[in-house]
Write an enzyme that holds these catalytic residues in place. Structure first.
Site, PDB file in Angstrom:
ATOM      1  N   CYS B  33      44.781  43.115  31.794  1.00  0.00           N
ATOM      2  CA  CYS B  33      45.450  42.908  33.089  1.00  0.00           C
ATOM      3  C   CYS B  33      46.808  42.238  32.921  1.00  0.00           C
ATOM      4  O   CYS B  33      47.515  42.015  33.902  1.00  0.00           O
ATOM      5  CB  CYS B  33      44.601  42.057  34.004  1.00  0.00           C
ATOM      6  N   ASP B  35      47.437  39.130  31.848  1.00  0.00           N
ATOM      7  CA  ASP B  35      47.477  37.669  31.737  1.00  0.00           C
ATOM      8  C   ASP B  35      46.156  37.071  31.284  1.00  0.00           C
ATOM      9  O   ASP B  35      45.074  37.529  31.628  1.00  0.00           O
ATOM     10  CB  ASP B  35      47.993  36.974  33.005  1.00  0.00           C
ATOM     11  N   CYS B  58      53.001  36.584  32.333  1.00  0.00           N
ATOM     12  CA  CYS B  58      54.344  36.630  32.896  1.00  0.00           C
ATOM     13  C   CYS B  58      54.879  35.216  33.144  1.00  0.00           C
ATOM     14  O   CYS B  58      54.189  34.232  32.900  1.00  0.00           O
ATOM     15  CB  CYS B  58      54.330  37.403  34.199  1.00  0.00           C
ATOM     16  N   CYS B 102      48.253  34.477  39.757  1.00  0.00           N
ATOM     17  CA  CYS B 102      48.485  33.616  38.591  1.00  0.00           C
ATOM     18  C   CYS B 102      48.015  32.192  38.882  1.00  0.00           C
ATOM     19  O   CYS B 102      47.477  31.518  38.002  1.00  0.00           O
ATOM     20  CB  CYS B 102      49.968  33.591  38.215  1.00  0.00           C
TER      21      CYS B 102
END
Lengths: 393, 127
Positions: B33, B35, B58, B102
């Site tokens: 995915c 991360d 990211c 995130c």
């Protein structure tokens, strides 16, 4: 800070000669090309001259060029127009899995409207297989649309062979040449191309203007309705400064094609050699040789593309990535995935696309900066730590 | 698109690196995915005395990891439990909507590390 722009497949800076022509047109040529008096005649001449220029680059006739708002509109018009223009023959289209979204989303929309679409797979280099194309053609196939070169990897498709197959089977052939028009030699007759999309801003022209080459005799329905402009296929008062700019950009691109192509190839190879020599655990995405001279797509293992972009941007270096995190979709590049690239490697891809302004010095600065950036991101990466542990380091 | 705070934590991540003999480890996310976060904690008398992270991801993934380590350092376990993804995002002056996941990952990593600590402790006390 001096910036280094290496994202020419996204868009390009306008060439100064093009900018001059656009400004001149804005100031002086306000006429409507559809009117009879002097202003109108002057405007019409300008449109016709640009049309002539754009046609000559691909060996087409002037009247076969339609002006549009850009690559996306040209692609929509071609696919939708041919699909609906040939309904009495069939409702089957053929494309590939690595097309631009302007093609893929149009195809998806057509599927909902009752058309059938075959999406040809690609090999590890991003090239379609001609056998699979041949096998996919049915009696009810009305259009083959395959891009000339891919925007993400630069891989060039065997367009001449595709054109020959399409012609033999009597199927119309459209190709998206947004990344190749003015960069690679194209001849619509020799390559049996029936429709072809062009965008101005990818060749140092202005945004918001493009063209569609449409061979005489191709059956097509308009997707927009209005005035009689552009053979009634694309009504609306002409975007004069845009068209003038596209004409100028096409003139410059074809004039300098050979020299600029060779120059970019040298720069691209310099960049690739520099990256290879200084950074371990990388891989090239795209065809090693059958690839656009300006495009280099590299995956840096164990790191993610967006974080590389942000780090490089801090140094003034502008590049793109196929990582999910640079898009709103959270999906990694459909092109890299179609080539069999695993998602974590697709996430770590960077696309360097070179253009007119780039110099050897700039490439050398990138080669200098990149290893530190990759190293910093790897130092944070649990994937890299696991890898080193497995290596016994 | 990112706030200055996010960029600051991305450029200068706090508490980045591996920890020797952590009391709790939280591993969340998936490289597929794009991360993946690992959070390590040291706990003394129910207080998180040290915390470190490693992240593949990211800019937002790195910034949220960094921020959650700052927020949690010196806190009691009960206090740390109250840190949510919204706390992390707010502390970073917000995240773009598409990057909110995130901050969820950062919260999950913290919770997983604390859970790991508790289960190890429970194991140690077994007769």
């Amino acid at each position: 800070m001096k910036r280094i722009y290496l994202d020419h497949n996204a868009t390009t800076p306008v060439h100064p000669e093009v900018a001059d022509e656009v400004c001149r047109c804005l100031r002086e040529d306000f006429g409507n090309a559809g009117t009879l008096y002097s202003y109108g005649r002057e405007a019409k001449k300008l449109v016709d001259d640009a049309r002539e220029m754009i046609a000559s680059v691909i060996g087409a006739k002037r009247e076969e060029i339609l002006f549009t708002s850009g690559g996306t509109e040209s692609d929509n018009m071609a696919v939708r127009g041919v699909a609906y223009g040939n309904i009495n023959k069939g409702r089957h289209l053929i494309t590939s899995t690595i097309e631009h979204h302007a093609i893929l989303e149009t195809c998806k929309a057509l599927e909902k409207e009752g058309f059938e679409v075959t999406y040809l797979p690609v090999d590890e280099y991003g090239t379609i297989k001609l056998d699979e194309l041949k096998n996919a053609i049915r009696p009810d196939t009305t259009l083959i649309t395959i891009m000339h070169a891919n925007n993400e990897t630069g891989t060039i498709q065997p367009v001449s062979e595709i054109g020959r197959i399409a012609r033999e089977k009597g199927v119309a052939f459209h190709t998206d040449t947004v990344q190749t028009y003015g960069k690679l030699k194209i001849n619509v007759d020799e390559m049996n191309i029936d429709l072809l999309s062009v965008s101005a801003h990818k060749l140092h022209g202005p945004k918001g203007v493009g063209a569609l080459y449409m061979r005489k005799g191709v059956r097509m329905k308009p997707v927009m309705f209005g005035g009689h402009q552009e053979r009634k296929m694309r009504p609306g008062t002409h975007n004069m400064p845009g068209i003038a700019g596209l004409g100028k950009a096409a003139e410059i691109a074809s004039r300098d094609m050979q020299v600029e192509g060779e120059r970019l190839l040298k720069l691209r190879e310099r960049l690739w050699e520099g990256i290879k020599a200084n950074i371990p655990h990388i891989r090239l995405n795209g065809h090693p040789t059958e690839r656009l001279n300006n495009t280099l797509n590299v995956s840096f293992e164990f790191v993610e593309g967006e974080s590389l972009i942000l780090s490089l941007d801090d140094l003034g270096i502008c590049v793109a990535s196929g990582s999910a995190c640079t898009s709103d979709s959270l999906e990694p590049s459909h092109v890299l995935l179609a080539m069999g690239c695993v998602p974590e490697v697709a996430h770590g891809s960077l696309r360097f696309s070179l253009g007119r302004g780039n110099t050897e010095d700039e490439i050398d600065l990138v080669i200098q900066a990149l290893p530190k950036v990759v190293e910093r991101m790897r130092s944070m990466s649990p994937l890299y730590r696991e890898f080193l542990k497995k290596q016994g380091k | 698109m990112y706030s200055e705070k996010v960029m600051d934590h991305f450029r200068n991540p706090r508490n980045m690196g591996e920890m020797e003999n952590p009391d709790g480890v939280g591993k969340v996310g998936n490289p597929v995915c794009g991360d993946m976060m690992e959070l390590y904690i040291k706990v003394e008398n129910d207080i998180i005395t040290d915390v470190k992270f490693m992240t593949f991801g990211c800019g937002a993934a790195i910034a949220t990891s960094s921020m959650v380590t700052e927020l949690v350092k010196g806190k009691t376990l009960d206090e740390a439990l109250k840190i949510s993804n919204a706390t992390v995002a707010e502390a970073l002056d917000g995240l773009p909507p598409v990057k909110m996941h995130c901050s969820v990952l950062a919260e999950d990593a913290l919770k997983a590390a604390m859970e790991d600590y508790r289960s190890k402790k429970a194991q140690a006390f077994k007769p």
